[in-house]
Design a protein around this motif. Structure first.
Motif, short mmCIF file in Angstrom:
data_model
loop_
_atom_site.label_atom_id
_atom_site.label_comp_id
_atom_site.label_asym_id
_atom_site.label_seq_id
_atom_site.Cartn_x
_atom_site.Cartn_y
_atom_site.Cartn_z
N GLY A 220 0.13 -18.00 -2.65
CA GLY A 220 -0.22 -18.25 -1.26
C GLY A 220 -1.51 -19.01 -1.08
O GLY A 220 -1.78 -19.56 -0.01
N ARG A 221 -2.33 -19.07 -2.11
CA ARG A 221 -3.63 -19.77 -2.03
C ARG A 221 -3.50 -21.27 -2.29
O ARG A 221 -4.45 -22.01 -2.07
CB ARG A 221 -4.60 -19.15 -3.03
CG ARG A 221 -4.84 -17.67 -2.81
CD ARG A 221 -5.68 -17.09 -3.93
NE ARG A 221 -7.00 -17.73 -3.99
CZ ARG A 221 -7.82 -17.65 -5.03
NH1 ARG A 221 -7.44 -16.99 -6.11
NH2 ARG A 221 -8.99 -18.23 -5.00
N LEU A 222 -2.35 -21.70 -2.79
CA LEU A 222 -2.17 -23.10 -3.16
C LEU A 222 -1.34 -23.82 -2.09
O LEU A 222 -0.16 -23.51 -1.90
CB LEU A 222 -1.48 -23.20 -4.52
CG LEU A 222 -2.27 -22.61 -5.69
CD1 LEU A 222 -1.41 -22.53 -6.94
CD2 LEU A 222 -3.54 -23.42 -5.95
N LYS A 223 -1.96 -24.73 -1.41
CA LYS A 223 -1.31 -25.45 -0.31
C LYS A 223 -1.42 -26.95 -0.54
O LYS A 223 -2.52 -27.48 -0.72
CB LYS A 223 -1.96 -25.10 1.04
CG LYS A 223 -1.96 -23.61 1.39
CD LYS A 223 -0.56 -23.11 1.69
CE LYS A 223 -0.58 -21.65 2.14
NZ LYS A 223 0.77 -21.12 2.39
N GLY A 224 -0.29 -27.63 -0.55
CA GLY A 224 -0.31 -29.07 -0.63
C GLY A 224 -0.65 -29.67 0.72
O GLY A 224 -0.19 -29.18 1.76
N THR A 225 -1.45 -30.72 0.71
CA THR A 225 -1.81 -31.37 1.98
C THR A 225 -0.57 -31.81 2.74
O THR A 225 -0.53 -31.74 3.98
CB THR A 225 -2.72 -32.59 1.69
OG1 THR A 225 -3.85 -32.18 0.94
CG2 THR A 225 -3.19 -33.24 2.98
N HIS A 226 0.43 -32.26 2.02
CA HIS A 226 1.68 -32.70 2.65
C HIS A 226 2.85 -31.77 2.33
O HIS A 226 4.00 -32.15 2.47
CB HIS A 226 2.00 -34.13 2.20
CG HIS A 226 0.98 -35.14 2.63
ND1 HIS A 226 0.94 -35.67 3.91
CD2 HIS A 226 -0.07 -35.67 1.97
CE1 HIS A 226 -0.08 -36.51 4.00
NE2 HIS A 226 -0.71 -36.53 2.84
N GLY A 227 2.53 -30.56 1.92
CA GLY A 227 3.59 -29.57 1.75
C GLY A 227 3.63 -28.94 0.37
O GLY A 227 3.16 -29.52 -0.62
N THR A 228 4.18 -27.73 0.34
CA THR A 228 4.42 -27.01 -0.91
C THR A 228 5.91 -26.74 -1.00
O THR A 228 6.52 -26.23 -0.05
CB THR A 228 3.64 -25.69 -0.94
OG1 THR A 228 2.24 -25.97 -0.81
CG2 THR A 228 3.86 -24.94 -2.24
N TYR A 229 6.51 -27.08 -2.15
CA TYR A 229 7.96 -27.00 -2.31
C TYR A 229 8.30 -26.16 -3.53
O TYR A 229 7.63 -26.25 -4.56
CB TYR A 229 8.56 -28.40 -2.45
CG TYR A 229 8.40 -29.23 -1.19
CD1 TYR A 229 9.40 -29.26 -0.23
CD2 TYR A 229 7.23 -29.95 -0.95
CE1 TYR A 229 9.26 -30.00 0.94
CE2 TYR A 229 7.07 -30.68 0.21
CZ TYR A 229 8.08 -30.70 1.15
OH TYR A 229 7.93 -31.41 2.32
N ALA A 230 9.36 -25.35 -3.39
CA ALA A 230 9.72 -24.44 -4.48
C ALA A 230 11.23 -24.37 -4.64
O ALA A 230 12.00 -24.59 -3.70
CB ALA A 230 9.15 -23.05 -4.23
#
Length: 384
Positions: A220-230
């Motif tokens: 939850g601490r890792l956020k992409g500026t343009h999104g986080t995808y899994a």
């Protein structure tokens, strides 16, 4: 003495054949308990098979069969002869080819910084997982994490994406070992690099349902500026996969599954595709995907790289194979759960226009690593 040497070489060739079959079998979506039994039987056959052949032949050299020339004996002798030939000819050639394999030309640069988590914390974050005793074994490289930065050249990359950064995480295998503080230290190091444009998680997040509780404080601490995808992997498939997806979505992480979506990144469209096959079905249908748009594929296993190439995917990010975890000097990986066996065990490959990066993973159900550090990948795109 010569007979003994020939027998041992035939045994080595036999072991190689059986490991290839085991690797291929482990790429299949089989029941977990069945896989364990299959692995046990294959392991026994690797060690006991040649002894069985020796019993049949009544002599150490399986090629001397003139005294007992039945069809069965001849068939076994032929197999052992092929195994012997493989050990003295094919295996050395394959090893030489692998050692001489050059990185793809589109891999412009690769650098690695090692994070010694044990040194940072002042102790080994062994935790309390099922196999925690393995983490304390000497020569285990479990707590030395490679932060690998890859500069990958992409033809006709939009000018706006020059230097676009992707943080690629894979195979956390939350099970208790390594302990949570191990992953906390890795996340701290990721944050030190500053924000990334995209964060990608390519599956095998948990190994027990209990450790779904680790997802929020760690990922939850890792956020992409343009999104986080899994996407999810086979170990998530064996657990409560719906709960894993729900927890990730609570953190505003886009869980692609076997689907795709086209998003604007710095004003330019990118189609991001998830592929959770062969464990989750149906696979992604790209019929309606826009043409002429950069395609990024997140696939847990690299086995779908040829499928990706046929769909015009420019960049594919995978994990699953762990680099083999235990690697031998010169020879390399042994056990790799892939239909292609050791071909895509780790690293970066160019396959028919698709750049594939196979991350070695942060964790593992069996916490053993030798000559194969855990890995976090940072990918920077450049226009060529």
């Amino acid at each position: 003495m010569l007979d003994i040497l020939m027998f041992l070489l035939a045994w080595l060739g036999h072991a190689c054949f059986m490991m290839v079959l085991l690797n291929m079998a482990y790429s299949m979506p089989w029941d977990r308990n069945f896989r364990k039994v299959f692995r046990l039987l294959m392991g026994l056959w690797i060690f006991l098979g040649p002894l069985y052949y020796y019993y049949l032949f009544g002599q150490i050299n399986p090629l001397n069969t003139h005294a007992r020339g039945t069809v069965l004996i001849l068939a076994h002798a032929l197999y052992m002869g092929i195994s012997f030939t493989f050990a003295i000819v094919a295996l050395p050639l394959i090893t030489i080819v692998r050692l001489r394999r050059k990185p793809p030309k589109n891999l412009l640069r690769e650098t690695t910084e090692v994070l010694d988590v044990e040194q940072v914390l002042g102790h080994k974050p062994v935790g309390d997982g099922k196999y925690h005793f393995l983490a304390d074994l000497p020569f285990n490289m479990l707590f030395k994490v490679d932060f690998t930065t890859l500069r990958i050249g992409i033809p006709n990359l939009p000018a706006e994406w020059e230097g676009l950064t992707i943080l690629h995480l894979s195979d956390m295998h939350f099970i208790g070992t390594p302990g949570k503080e191990y992953f906390d230290a890795i996340v701290e190091k990721c944050l030190e690099y500053g924000p990334h444009d995209l964060v990608v998680i390519s599956g095998d997040i948990i190994d027990t349902n209990k450790h779904i509780a680790w997802i929020e404080p760690i990922l939850g601490r890792l956020k992409g500026t343009h999104g986080t995808y899994a996407i999810l992997g086979n170990h998530d498939w064996w657990q409560d996969s719906d709960a894993v997806r729900s927890k990730l979505r609570e953190l505003n992480i886009t869980v692609l599954g076997n689907n795709w979506e086209t998003v604007k990144i710095k004003g330019q469209p990118m189609t991001i595709i998830g592929n959770e096959q062969p464990w989750f079905h149906p696979g992604p249908d790209l019929f309606a995907a826009p043409s002429g748009v950069f395609k990024l594929l997140i696939s847990h296993t690299p086995d779908y790289v040829y499928w990706a190439a046929s769909k015009g995917v420019q960049l594919m990010l995978s994990g699953h194979n762990h680099g083999g975890q235990l690697r031998l000097p010169i020879f390399g990986s042994i056990f790799v759960p892939s239909w292609y066996s050791r071909r895509f065990d780790m690293g970066t490959f160019a396959v028919k226009g698709t750049m594939l990066h196979v991350n070695r993973g942060m964790g593992s159900k069996e916490p053993l690593r030798f000559l194969c550090n855990p890995q976090v990948s940072r990918i920077l795109l450049e226009r060529i």
